[in-house]
Write a protein that holds these residues in place. Structure first.
Motif, PDB file in Angstrom:
ATOM      1  N   VAL A 145      -6.826  -0.872 -25.304  1.00 45.71           N
ATOM      2  CA  VAL A 145      -7.249   0.395 -24.708  1.00 45.71           C
ATOM      3  C   VAL A 145      -8.273   0.036 -23.647  1.00 45.71           C
ATOM      4  CG1 VAL A 145      -8.412   2.609 -25.129  1.00 45.71           C
ATOM      5  CG2 VAL A 145      -6.859   1.657 -26.858  1.00 45.71           C
ATOM      6  N   ARG A 146      -8.053   0.520 -22.420  1.00 48.83           N
ATOM      7  CA  ARG A 146      -8.922   0.175 -21.296  1.00 48.83           C
ATOM      8  C   ARG A 146      -9.676   1.403 -20.803  1.00 48.83           C
ATOM      9  NH1 ARG A 146      -7.402  -4.865 -19.203  1.00 48.83           N
ATOM     10  NH2 ARG A 146      -5.464  -5.639 -20.088  1.00 48.83           N
ATOM     11  N   ASP A 147     -10.862   1.149 -20.259  1.00 48.64           N
ATOM     12  CA  ASP A 147     -11.635   2.237 -19.661  1.00 48.64           C
ATOM     13  C   ASP A 147     -11.331   2.337 -18.166  1.00 48.64           C
ATOM     14  OD1 ASP A 147     -13.080   0.223 -18.398  1.00 48.64           O
ATOM     15  OD2 ASP A 147     -14.924   0.569 -19.526  1.00 48.64           O
ATOM     16  N   ASP A 186      -1.938   3.371 -24.034  1.00 52.66           N
ATOM     17  CA  ASP A 186      -1.901   3.833 -22.645  1.00 52.66           C
ATOM     18  C   ASP A 186      -2.406   5.268 -22.527  1.00 52.66           C
ATOM     19  OD1 ASP A 186      -0.942   1.382 -21.815  1.00 52.66           O
ATOM     20  OD2 ASP A 186       1.123   2.075 -21.516  1.00 52.66           O
ATOM     21  N   ILE A 188     -11.192  -3.874 -21.377  1.00 52.40           N
ATOM     22  CA  ILE A 188     -10.691  -3.534 -22.709  1.00 52.40           C
ATOM     23  C   ILE A 188     -11.879  -3.096 -23.560  1.00 52.40           C
ATOM     24  CG2 ILE A 188      -9.571  -4.415 -24.789  1.00 52.40           C
ATOM     25  CD1 ILE A 188      -8.026  -6.351 -22.939  1.00 52.40           C
ATOM     26  N   SER A 205      -6.122   5.177 -22.929  1.00 54.80           N
ATOM     27  CA  SER A 205      -6.696   4.584 -21.721  1.00 54.80           C
ATOM     28  C   SER A 205      -6.749   5.611 -20.589  1.00 54.80           C
ATOM     29  CB  SER A 205      -5.869   3.370 -21.269  1.00 54.80           C
ATOM     30  OG  SER A 205      -5.916   2.346 -22.236  1.00 54.80           O
ATOM     31  N   HIS A 265      -8.500   5.245 -17.074  1.00 53.96           N
ATOM     32  CA  HIS A 265      -7.720   4.093 -16.612  1.00 53.96           C
ATOM     33  C   HIS A 265      -6.399   4.569 -16.041  1.00 53.96           C
ATOM     34  CE1 HIS A 265      -5.056   0.536 -17.040  1.00 53.96           C
ATOM     35  NE2 HIS A 265      -6.134  -0.069 -16.586  1.00 53.96           N
TER      36      HIS A 265
END
Length: 85
Positions: free
Chosen positions: A35-37, A72, A42, A75, A80
């Motif tokens: 999970v990305r900001d 996704d 990550i 994110s 993101h």
């Protein structure tokens, strides 16, 4: 598929998932996706655990797709954008 063994795990970079078979419990495997900001860092991971009696190489794609889709979506809520690293 490109798989790299990592201390009892495999990281499938092509799909962006980590697959862990029987590491924390002998009867369970799991897949995880990052999970990305908004910066692309990550910040968490989403994992799905599956009992080994239901885990087969052929069915591995299903939980992997669910993990990637969920990660996704999270994110995106963190700002993101797809294609951003």
């Amino acid at each position: 598929m490109f798989v790299i063994p990592v201390i009892g795990r495999s990281v499938e970079r092509e799909r962006g998932v980590a697959v862990v078979r029987r590491e924390s419990a002998p009867d369970v495997s799991c897949v995880a996706a990052p999970v990305r900001d908004r910066t692309g860092s990550i910040v968490a991971a989403l994992s799905i655990s599956v009992p080994m009696i239901r885990w087969t190489e052929e069915r591995e794609e299903e939980p992997a797709s669910l993990a990637v889709g969920g990660a996704d979506a999270l994110s995106g809520r963190l700002g993101h954008h797809e294609g951003q690293q």
